[in-house]
Design a protein around this motif. Structure first.
Motif, short mmCIF file in Angstrom:
data_model
loop_
_atom_site.label_atom_id
_atom_site.label_comp_id
_atom_site.label_asym_id
_atom_site.label_seq_id
_atom_site.Cartn_x
_atom_site.Cartn_y
_atom_site.Cartn_z
N PHE A 197 0.93 -1.33 0.01
CA PHE A 197 -0.05 0.16 -0.02
C PHE A 197 0.86 1.38 0.00
O PHE A 197 1.94 1.26 0.41
CB PHE A 197 -0.96 0.12 1.23
N PHE A 231 0.49 3.80 2.13
CA PHE A 231 1.02 4.29 3.47
C PHE A 231 1.38 3.13 4.22
O PHE A 231 1.11 3.05 5.39
CB PHE A 231 -0.40 4.86 4.01
N HIS A 261 0.93 0.53 5.92
CA HIS A 261 -0.12 -0.15 6.66
C HIS A 261 0.56 -1.22 7.51
O HIS A 261 0.20 -2.35 7.54
CB HIS A 261 -1.19 -0.87 5.84
N LEU A 262 1.58 -0.86 8.02
CA LEU A 262 2.25 -1.68 9.06
C LEU A 262 1.42 -1.48 10.65
O LEU A 262 0.89 -0.30 10.70
CB LEU A 262 3.73 -1.24 9.32
N VAL A 263 1.36 -2.49 11.35
CA VAL A 263 0.57 -2.34 12.64
C VAL A 263 1.62 -1.58 13.47
O VAL A 263 2.86 -2.19 13.85
CB VAL A 263 0.31 -3.55 13.39
N ARG A 309 2.15 -1.10 16.73
CA ARG A 309 2.76 -1.65 17.89
C ARG A 309 3.48 -3.06 17.83
O ARG A 309 4.09 -3.44 18.62
CB ARG A 309 1.81 -1.90 18.76
N LEU A 310 3.35 -3.71 16.55
CA LEU A 310 4.34 -4.56 16.37
C LEU A 310 5.90 -4.47 15.58
O LEU A 310 5.93 -3.45 14.85
CB LEU A 310 3.57 -5.84 15.18
N LEU A 336 2.27 -11.56 10.43
CA LEU A 336 0.92 -11.81 10.51
C LEU A 336 0.14 -12.59 9.53
O LEU A 336 -0.56 -13.15 9.82
CB LEU A 336 0.50 -10.13 10.41
N PRO A 337 0.42 -12.51 8.26
CA PRO A 337 -0.05 -13.24 7.17
C PRO A 337 0.06 -14.79 7.51
O PRO A 337 -1.11 -15.60 7.44
CB PRO A 337 0.40 -13.24 5.83
N LEU A 385 0.42 -16.09 10.72
CA LEU A 385 -0.40 -16.17 11.95
C LEU A 385 -1.76 -16.16 11.35
O LEU A 385 -2.47 -17.40 11.97
CB LEU A 385 -0.26 -14.96 12.70
N LEU A 386 -2.23 -15.67 10.55
CA LEU A 386 -3.78 -15.64 10.10
C LEU A 386 -3.91 -17.05 9.40
O LEU A 386 -5.20 -17.65 9.53
CB LEU A 386 -4.17 -14.57 9.32
N ARG A 414 6.17 -8.43 3.82
CA ARG A 414 5.06 -9.52 4.50
C ARG A 414 4.17 -9.63 3.25
O ARG A 414 3.47 -10.84 3.32
CB ARG A 414 4.09 -8.03 5.30
#
Lengths: 235, 403
Positions: free
Chosen positions: A92, A94, A96-98, A100-101, A109-110, A112-113, A157
């Motif tokens: 993206f 911007f 779009h990293l989280v 706090r991680l 993340l992917p 984990l999901l 990611r």
């Protein structure tokens, strides 16, 4: 050979008040595996909507969308989520990293999901970050990284699940020229390794590097042409 | 599908990411649970205080009074024009014929001046028999209690309370001395131990003498009451029936006595205090409901705040179900931690109450603590269903577009 992405008569209508806006007005498009495609067009032309439809983030109002020969518009939300997880990587504008991680956790993340075990996640995330030159930034949070580094984490990611398709929406829109060139270089490298790459941009320099360029105006494809070798490599 | 452990870890990470919000919610939930624990502890403490006071009176006791009460558990009406027959020592003795009665103590009571040499004081003089000590569960500090023997043996012996001993004898040893009650002389044979809590009487100010002696001093052949101890708790109703039957037979078929069972009084108190505990617990539980609504509000804000994150998770392949679970896990963790905190604070509060008021056994009943925690976690999670659903249904395109 079956196209990776095949759109037929795709329409996407938005209702604004009592007016209906045709964001996509009958798009026919086929993208083969391994292609490097740039989608360009003025603001509001529908290029981002098109990317969202291809990325299964948005459902078309009408038309048929086949991904690897399978009609994906018929899938349920849950099934579409699974397809996104395994087949499509997003980059993206911007990042779009989280916030706090850490970089490593964002890349995980992917996985984990997808329910992949922690040990395997850690190994794969580390390997991908390593490859993108972020080995020493693994445990940094996004606010401790430069823009270019953040976008590289986002690319890590997007690729960690080894998707067939990467969708990048203005990936250099928030970066300086140098970082932007670096990010495009990485994406092109991935494309060279066989991942299909679709980039939405209004940067003509970047669009000029793509092997195929689709120009959209008012929700319809105005031109679709392969790169003219004479005008290539200007970025 | 994400693993449950990963869902929990992710939710925990989100809670850590918004420290102030998490802290405030923990405090809100904590106050609710702590209020339930402390208030029910107070209610339960009051109930047990009363129950213990009754227990110190002795267990499975019945009290026989002359005159008939018109209402259950009330005061005997001697104002009805009918003069009840005296309750006599022979009546008391007759009660021992019932096999449901273990022992009895007739009581005759009055006030009198008690003196030794130049010192004197007004005191309550209680005439009774040897079994009285065991029935009331009192104990002796020194010497012995009334001798066993015929109820009408008016022996000149007495047992005095600690205050009476101090005021009359001071440092002089009291055992074996003769003191004067009214016109009669009595030898001190024992000193009562102060028995702590006991309803109605202060044991330290008592003088106890044989019942026949008391009847002589006060010139009154009627007993004040008879305390009866049944053989067991189960025997109480049968003992009561026996008492009524025996006395009626002795009083020409007239039922002119009242029998109060300690159980009936205790049960009434018990019901009152249990209702009180439930009421204050219920009021405290309202604060849990408020905390639940607070959690809902906070989760709604969190969903709005984290729209880009939710959109991203969806783009990365999170199913609506996963998003729902993530937010529910967050609320459940939050309310569990808050409930845990409240439980600790509540127990500490109850402990402080016990420290401040040692007579009040302020322990929260286990069911109240459990209910407090369950209601906290339940409402916290339930009220988060709406925000979590909203997050799960969020359109990823719109969520990602916003910055």
């Amino acid at each position: 050979m079956t196209a990776l992405v095949r759109l037929q008569g795709i329409r996407r209508d938005f209702r604004v008040g009592d007016q209906v806006v045709h964001a996509l007005d009958g798009i026919d498009l086929a993208v083969e595996t391994g292609e490097y495609l740039a989608i360009t067009g003025p603001s509001g032309s529908g290029k981002s909507t098109l990317l969202n439809v291809i990325g299964l983030l948005d459902r078309p109002t009408a038309g048929r969308y086949e991904l690897r020969g399978e009609d994906v518009t018929l899938l349920s939300d849950e099934q579409q989520a699974a397809v996104r997880n395994r087949t499509i990587g997003f980059v993206f504008q911007f990042f779009h990293l989280v916030p706090r991680l850490t970089a490593q956790e964002n890349v995980e993340l992917p996985m984990l999901l997808a329910g992949i075990a922690p040990e395997e996640r850690a190994g794969r995330a580390a390997a991908v970050l390593d490859r993108l030159g972020l080995a020493d930034r693994r445990h940094h949070r996004p606010d401790q990284l430069s823009g270019g580094q953040r976008q590289r984490v986002a690319i890590a990611r997007a690729t960690v699940m080894q998707p067939a398709l990467i969708l990048a929406d203005e990936p250099t829109g928030n970066l300086d020229t140098h970082s932007g060139a670096e990010v495009i270089g990485i994406l092109e490298q991935l494309n060279a390794e066989g991942i299909t790459l679709i980039v939405v941009t209004h940067d003509t320099g970047i669009a000029g590097r793509a092997r195929r360029r689709v120009h959209i105006v008012d929700g319809a494809i105005q031109s679709d042409r392969a790169r003219d070798p004479a005008h290539g490599e200007t970025g | 599908m994400a693993r449950p452990a990963d869902v929990a870890a992710f939710a925990l990470g989100a809670l850590r990411g918004y420290r102030l919000r998490t802290l405030l919610m923990l405090v809100a939930m904590g106050i609710g649970v702590a209020a339930v624990v402390v208030l029910t502890a107070l209610g339960e403490g009051a109930r047990r205080y009363v129950a213990d006071s009754f227990a110190s009176l002795g267990t499975h006791l019945l009290i026989v009074l002359p005159g008939r009460a018109e209402t259950r558990g009330g005061v005997p009406t001697t104002l009805m024009g009918e003069t009840p027959r005296d309750l006599t020592l022979d009546d008391a003795r007759a009660l021992l014929r019932s096999r449901h009665i273990r022992r009895i103590a007739p009581i005759s009571v009055g006030g009198s001046v008690v003196s030794w040499r130049a010192r004197q004081r007004d005191s309550i003089v209680l005439g009774t028999s040897a079994d009285f000590l065991a029935i009331r569960r009192w104990s002796m500090r020194r010497g012995r209690f009334l001798p066993r023997g015929e109820l009408d043996a008016a022996e000149p012996v007495c047992i005095i309370g600690e205050t009476v001993r101090r005021e009359l004898f001071g440092v002089t040893p009291a055992l074996g001395r003769w003191l004067r009650i009214g016109e009669y002389r009595f030898r001190v044979i024992g000193i009562l131990a102060s028995s702590g809590r006991s309803i109605g009487v202060d044991t330290q100010e008592l003088v106890i003498i044989p019942v026949a002696s008391a009847q002589a001093i006060f010139n009154n052949p009627s007993l004040f009451r008879i305390i009866v101890e049944a053989r067991s708790r189960e025997d109480i109703p049968r003992a009561k029936a026996d008492i009524l039957r025996i006395i009626r037979a002795r009083h020409q078929g007239e039922e002119d006595i009242t029998v109060i069972t300690q159980d009936a009084v205790l049960a009434t108190f018990d019901r009152i205090f249990r209702a009180l505990t439930l009421a204050v617990g219920g009021i405290a539980a309202i604060s849990l409901g408020v905390a639940g609504i607070l959690i809902m509000n906070v989760m709604l804000v969190a969903v709005t705040q984290r729209r880009p994150e939710i959109g991203l998770l969806k783009a990365l392949g999170a199913t609506p179900r996963t998003i729902l679970l993530l937010f529910l896990a967050e609320a459940a963790l939050l309310s569990s931690a808050g409930a845990g905190l409240g439980l600790v604070v509540g127990q500490a509060g109850s402990w402080a109450v016990r420290l401040g008021f040692p007579v009040l056994p302020a322990y929260a009943p286990w069911w109240a603590s459990l209910a407090g925690v369950l209601v906290a976690v339940g409402t916290g999670t339930l009220f988060s269903l709406l925000p979590a659903r909203r997050a799960a249904r969020l359109d990823p395109v719109a969520a990602l577009a916003r910055r």
